[in-house]
Design an enzyme around this catalytic site. Sequence first.
Site, mmCIF file in Angstrom:
data_model
loop_
_atom_site.group_PDB
_atom_site.id
_atom_site.type_symbol
_atom_site.label_atom_id
_atom_site.label_comp_id
_atom_site.label_asym_id
_atom_site.label_seq_id
_atom_site.Cartn_x
_atom_site.Cartn_y
_atom_site.Cartn_z
ATOM 1 N N SER A 19 0.774 -1.180 -0.021
ATOM 2 C CA SER A 19 -0.129 -0.090 0.116
ATOM 3 C C SER A 19 0.901 1.165 -0.061
ATOM 4 C CB SER A 19 -1.107 -0.029 1.267
ATOM 5 O OG SER A 19 -1.529 1.113 1.406
ATOM 6 N N LYS A 70 -13.483 -3.879 2.725
ATOM 7 C CA LYS A 70 -14.443 -2.749 2.492
ATOM 8 C C LYS A 70 -15.826 -2.899 2.893
ATOM 9 C CE LYS A 70 -11.313 -0.097 -0.697
ATOM 10 N NZ LYS A 70 -11.395 0.577 -1.867
ATOM 11 N N ASN A 91 -14.309 3.019 2.639
ATOM 12 C CA ASN A 91 -12.892 2.923 2.642
ATOM 13 C C ASN A 91 -12.193 3.756 3.704
ATOM 14 O OD1 ASN A 91 -13.126 5.643 1.508
ATOM 15 N ND2 ASN A 91 -11.323 5.039 0.147
ATOM 16 N N GLY A 130 -16.073 -3.611 -16.214
ATOM 17 C CA GLY A 130 -15.800 -4.523 -14.964
ATOM 18 C C GLY A 130 -16.944 -4.044 -13.843
ATOM 19 N N ALA A 134 -14.362 -1.174 -7.275
ATOM 20 C CA ALA A 134 -13.709 0.118 -8.196
ATOM 21 C C ALA A 134 -14.895 0.689 -9.027
ATOM 22 C CB ALA A 134 -12.489 0.082 -8.679
HETATM 23 P P1 NAP Z 1 -11.761 -6.619 -8.937
HETATM 24 O O1 NAP Z 1 -12.889 -6.625 -8.131
HETATM 25 O O2 NAP Z 1 -10.901 -7.675 -8.708
HETATM 26 O O3 NAP Z 1 -12.096 -6.766 -10.776
HETATM 27 C C1 NAP Z 1 -13.009 -5.771 -11.274
HETATM 28 C C2 NAP Z 1 -13.619 -6.565 -12.497
HETATM 29 O O4 NAP Z 1 -12.680 -6.696 -13.421
HETATM 30 C C3 NAP Z 1 -14.030 -7.596 -12.232
HETATM 31 O O5 NAP Z 1 -15.439 -7.521 -11.390
HETATM 32 C C4 NAP Z 1 -14.241 -8.446 -13.362
HETATM 33 O O6 NAP Z 1 -15.711 -8.087 -14.163
HETATM 34 C C5 NAP Z 1 -13.234 -7.701 -14.151
HETATM 35 N N1 NAP Z 1 -12.350 -8.736 -14.325
HETATM 36 C C6 NAP Z 1 -11.415 -9.268 -13.643
HETATM 37 N N2 NAP Z 1 -10.595 -9.972 -14.156
HETATM 38 C C7 NAP Z 1 -10.850 -9.962 -15.351
HETATM 39 C C8 NAP Z 1 -10.087 -10.510 -16.623
HETATM 40 N N3 NAP Z 1 -9.146 -11.283 -16.599
HETATM 41 N N4 NAP Z 1 -10.865 -10.206 -17.758
HETATM 42 C C9 NAP Z 1 -11.568 -9.286 -18.070
HETATM 43 N N5 NAP Z 1 -12.232 -8.355 -16.783
HETATM 44 C C10 NAP Z 1 -11.904 -9.163 -15.758
HETATM 45 O O7 NAP Z 1 -10.914 -5.195 -8.879
HETATM 46 P P2 NAP Z 1 -11.366 -3.620 -8.328
HETATM 47 O O8 NAP Z 1 -11.123 -3.857 -6.825
HETATM 48 O O9 NAP Z 1 -12.751 -3.443 -8.744
HETATM 49 O O10 NAP Z 1 -10.217 -2.864 -8.873
HETATM 50 C C11 NAP Z 1 -10.288 -2.901 -10.486
HETATM 51 C C12 NAP Z 1 -9.145 -1.822 -10.920
HETATM 52 O O11 NAP Z 1 -9.249 -0.745 -10.317
HETATM 53 C C13 NAP Z 1 -7.582 -2.604 -10.196
HETATM 54 O O12 NAP Z 1 -6.696 -2.425 -11.139
HETATM 55 C C14 NAP Z 1 -7.467 -1.720 -9.018
HETATM 56 O O13 NAP Z 1 -5.977 -1.818 -8.965
HETATM 57 C C15 NAP Z 1 -7.673 -0.413 -9.653
HETATM 58 N N6 NAP Z 1 -8.085 0.381 -8.648
HETATM 59 C C16 NAP Z 1 -7.653 2.001 -8.521
HETATM 60 C C17 NAP Z 1 -7.965 2.698 -7.721
HETATM 61 C C18 NAP Z 1 -7.244 4.213 -7.762
HETATM 62 O O14 NAP Z 1 -7.074 4.827 -6.699
HETATM 63 N N7 NAP Z 1 -6.840 4.457 -8.782
HETATM 64 C C19 NAP Z 1 -8.820 2.446 -6.608
HETATM 65 C C20 NAP Z 1 -9.450 1.083 -6.785
HETATM 66 C C21 NAP Z 1 -9.193 0.363 -7.556
HETATM 67 P P3 NAP Z 1 -16.663 -9.038 -14.876
HETATM 68 O O15 NAP Z 1 -16.341 -10.384 -14.223
HETATM 69 O O16 NAP Z 1 -18.050 -8.286 -14.693
HETATM 70 O O17 NAP Z 1 -16.080 -8.911 -16.165
#
Ligand code: NAP
Length: 280
Positions: A19, A70, A91, A130, A134
């Site tokens: 983190s 969360k 969060n 997705g 997030a």
């Molecule tokens: P997550 O729950 O692991 O994944 C998000 C969604 O991505 C899943 O629900 C899935 O949707 C899709 N997905 C997962 N694996 C996949 C694959 N192999 N191919 C295609 N789609 C796939 O992640 P999250 O916590 O929501 O975070 C998503 C991204 O945002 C991450 O990269 C994280 O690092 C980033 N993030 C950034 C911030 C920031 O402050 N910049 C904050 C939070 C998160 P479906 O199953 O519906 O396709």
Amino acid sequence: MINAKTKVISLLGNPIEHSKSPQIHNSVIDSLGLNYVYVAHKVDKENVKNAVLGLKALGYVGSNVTVPYKLDVMPYLDQVSEEAKLIGAVNTITVKNDELLGDNTDCYGFAQMLRDEQVSMRGKNILILGTGGAARAVTVSCMLNEAASITVCSRSIDKSSTFIESFSGYDGYNGNWFSIDYKTLERSSPNSDIVVNSTPLGMHPKEGVSPVDPSIFNNQTVLVDLIYNPDKTEFLLQGSKRGMKTINGLGMLIHQALKSFEIWTGLTQSAEFVRSVLNL
Ligand code: NAP
């Protein structure tokens, strides 16, 4: 110098070693000359309740909450903000007047990141890739900022439909909703103004992979990736090559942190300061 008057803020999650939050918050604390400290606590699932209640018992100022807790922390809070309820995740926890208050600053962080880039969500057609946590924060941000339409794309059409239905209880958003899967998306000519990658595709170990080919969008479409490491994912690189405006997720990370800090202390720092600390 940490002493008997030092106020404590924490991060609860597992894993937490990667983190950036301790680095961000302790740098902000130092820059403002405050007698606070921010520490990361790796918490096992069976100890989440004790950890949350412990914030109050130990007189902490508050805590961030990260993956995977969360949602898990919510039952132990005395109050949860409307935004956090809508997102379905907390969060930021604040201990105030002997109560535990829950917020979600990811939604604010996303909106502020776009504002910094002079990109407005108002009246825009926004495509979200997705359906994870997030994506929920981004969706609520689009709702609160009056997007004309929100399209959610998933590998499974059932999943994107269920995702959309989960917001049907909220009557404050009057725009249009669409659910779609990638196959249909790639066959269509989407008229999206903003496309947000809220999947882990493009990040380690999936560097070099893009959730969609940006050439299906017109060149005026703004591409946003919540990933900030690498600085430019394959999705953004392909978009840049076509001359499209691209934004990575660093601004969201910074602004969600600064908002949490403001909730706890009433004080803030500039995004530029945090950007320089992170050296990204
Ligand atoms: P997550 O729950 O692991 O994944 C998000 C969604 O991505 C899943 O629900 C899935 O949707 C899709 N997905 C997962 N694996 C996949 C694959 N192999 N191919 C295609 N789609 C796939 O992640 P999250 O916590 O929501 O975070 C998503 C991204 O945002 C991450 O990269 C994280 O690092 C980033 N993030 C950034 C911030 C920031 O402050 N910049 C904050 C939070 C998160 P479906 O199953 O519906 O396709």
